[in-house]
Design a protein around this motif. Structure first.
Motif, mmCIF file in Angstrom:
data_model
loop_
_atom_site.group_PDB
_atom_site.id
_atom_site.type_symbol
_atom_site.label_atom_id
_atom_site.label_comp_id
_atom_site.label_asym_id
_atom_site.label_seq_id
_atom_site.Cartn_x
_atom_site.Cartn_y
_atom_site.Cartn_z
ATOM 1 N N SER A 82 0.828 -1.221 0.000
ATOM 2 C CA SER A 82 0.000 0.000 0.000
ATOM 3 C C SER A 82 0.855 1.261 0.000
ATOM 4 O O SER A 82 0.649 2.185 0.792
ATOM 5 C CB SER A 82 -0.943 0.013 1.208
ATOM 6 O OG SER A 82 -1.781 -1.108 1.197
ATOM 7 N N HIS A 94 -4.314 0.858 7.106
ATOM 8 C CA HIS A 94 -4.800 0.180 5.907
ATOM 9 C C HIS A 94 -4.234 -1.230 5.810
ATOM 10 O O HIS A 94 -4.956 -2.187 5.508
ATOM 11 C CB HIS A 94 -4.409 0.978 4.667
ATOM 12 C CG HIS A 94 -4.869 0.355 3.385
ATOM 13 N ND1 HIS A 94 -6.127 0.559 2.871
ATOM 14 C CD2 HIS A 94 -4.243 -0.487 2.522
ATOM 15 C CE1 HIS A 94 -6.261 -0.127 1.745
ATOM 16 N NE2 HIS A 94 -5.121 -0.769 1.509
ATOM 17 N N THR A 250 -9.014 6.424 3.407
ATOM 18 C CA THR A 250 -8.437 5.105 3.197
ATOM 19 C C THR A 250 -9.465 4.041 2.931
ATOM 20 O O THR A 250 -9.315 3.213 2.055
ATOM 21 C CB THR A 250 -7.617 4.706 4.438
ATOM 22 O OG1 THR A 250 -6.749 5.761 4.772
ATOM 23 C CG2 THR A 250 -6.826 3.441 4.158
ATOM 24 N N PHE A 251 -10.563 4.021 3.681
ATOM 25 C CA PHE A 251 -11.546 2.969 3.532
ATOM 26 C C PHE A 251 -12.867 3.507 3.008
ATOM 27 O O PHE A 251 -13.938 3.027 3.347
ATOM 28 C CB PHE A 251 -11.755 2.246 4.870
ATOM 29 C CG PHE A 251 -10.491 1.665 5.397
ATOM 30 C CD1 PHE A 251 -9.876 0.619 4.733
ATOM 31 C CD2 PHE A 251 -9.889 2.173 6.528
ATOM 32 C CE1 PHE A 251 -8.703 0.083 5.203
ATOM 33 C CE2 PHE A 251 -8.715 1.632 7.002
ATOM 34 C CZ PHE A 251 -8.116 0.591 6.345
#
Length: 261
Positions: A82, A94, A250-251
C-alpha cells in the motif's frame, strides 16, 4: 474460541451444506456486485480507453516482458505494501485492515468448505488465524474510523454523520465484531448465541451484498489503476487516471457524495 471451529460446531444445528451455500452466495454477491459496479460506472471502458491512448502516444515500446515486470512491481508495491498511502499511520491502518480481512476471509472459507462437518478435525491453527484476522481488522478499522478519517466537525457536520461511502468499513467492523462475540458465546454455550449469530449474518450479508454501493470494489480498481500508471510512465506518457486523493479516505470515508450517486 481460539481452538475450535465455530462453523463446525454450528453444523450440529444447521447442516454444513447450508453454511457452504451461504458462503458461496456471499462470494457470488462480491463477483456480481463488482461486475455491476464496473458496468454501471463504466470503469472498465474508461480504463482500457486510457490504456490505449497512453500507449498510442508513448515514445517508447513496452514489450510483454516489461509489462509482466511492471505487473509484479505493482503487486509487490502498490498492492502488498500500500505504498500509495506513504509512510504514515494511514498506511499502517490500511495494511492491518487489509491483511486482517484477507486472513479472516480465507480462514472462514477453509473452515466452512473443508472442516465444517461434525466429524471433521479442524487444524488447531485455523481458528487461531481466524481470530487473529478479526482482531487485525478491528485494530486497523477502528484506528481509521476514530482517529484518521476526515474531521467532519471541521466541515460543520456532526461526528456521527454517516454517508453511503462509510458502508464498507462499518459493515466490516460489525461483521468481525459480531463474529468474535458469536464464537465466544458459542464456546461458552451461553444464552443469546443464536441472536448474535443472526446479527452476524445480517452484518456479513450487508458487507458482501452492498458492493455496488460501498467502496468494496475499490480494492480491485486501485491495483488496475496503479498498473496502468506504471505502464504509461514506462511508455513515456502520463496516465489519465486520477491520482489517489491526498486525504484520509483510506476505507471510503469521503464526506462528499460521489458524483455517480
Amino acid at each position: 474460541m481460539f481452538t475450535s471451529n465455530p462453523f463446525a460446531e454450528l453444523s450440529a444445528t444447521i447442516p454444513s451444506e447450508v453454511i457452504q451455500i451461504y458462503v458461496g452466495v456471499m462470494i457470488a454477491l462480491v463477483v456480481g456486485g463488482t461486475l455491476f459496479d464496473v458496468w454501471h460506472k463504466g470503469s472498465a471502458t474508461y480504463f482500457f480507453d486510457s490504456w490505449r491512448k497512453a500507449r498510442g502516444k508513448g515514445t517508447q515500446n513496452v514489450g510483454s516482458g516489461r509489462v509482466a515486470s511492471l505487473a509484479v512491481q505493482t503487486a509487490m508495491v502498490e498492492v502488498a505494501t500500500s505504498a500509495e498511502f506513504g509512510n504514515g499511520r494511514r498506511r499502517v491502518a490500511h495494511l492491518l485492515t487489509m491483511y486482517g480481512f484477507l486472513l479472516y476471509v480465507v480462514t472462514t472459507v477453509v473452515m466452512v468448505f473443508c472442516y465444517s462437518s461434525p466429524d471433521s478435525a479442524t487444524p488447531a491453527v485455523l481458528p487461531k488465524l481466524w481470530v487473529a484476522g478479526s482482531l487485525l481488522v478491528l485494530v486497523g478499522g477502528c484506528w481509521f474510523w476514530f482517529f484518521i478519517r476526515v474531521d467532519v466537525s471541521a466541515e460543520g457536520h456532526t461526528p456521527f454523520r454517516i454517508m453511503r461511502a462509510d458502508l464498507f468499513i462499518l459493515s466490516l467492523l460489525a461483521s468481525v465484531t459480531l463474529g468474535l462475540i458469536w464464537a465466544g458465546l458459542q464456546s461458552m454455550e451461553s444464552a443469546g448465541t443464536n441472536a448474535i449469530l443472526g446479527l452476524y449474518l445480517i452484518a456479513t450479508t450487508v458487507l458482501f451484498g452492498s458492493v455496488p454501493w460501498s467502496k468494496f470494489s475499490h480494492m480491485f480498481f486501485k491495483p488496475a489503476a496503479a498498473f496502468e500508471k506504471r505502464v504509461s510512465e514506462a511508455a513515456g506518457t502520463r496516465s489519465n487516471l486520477p491520482a489517489p486523493a491526498d486525504k484520509p479516505e483510506t476505507f471510503g470515508s469521503a464526506r462528499e457524495r460521489p458524483s455517480h450517486y
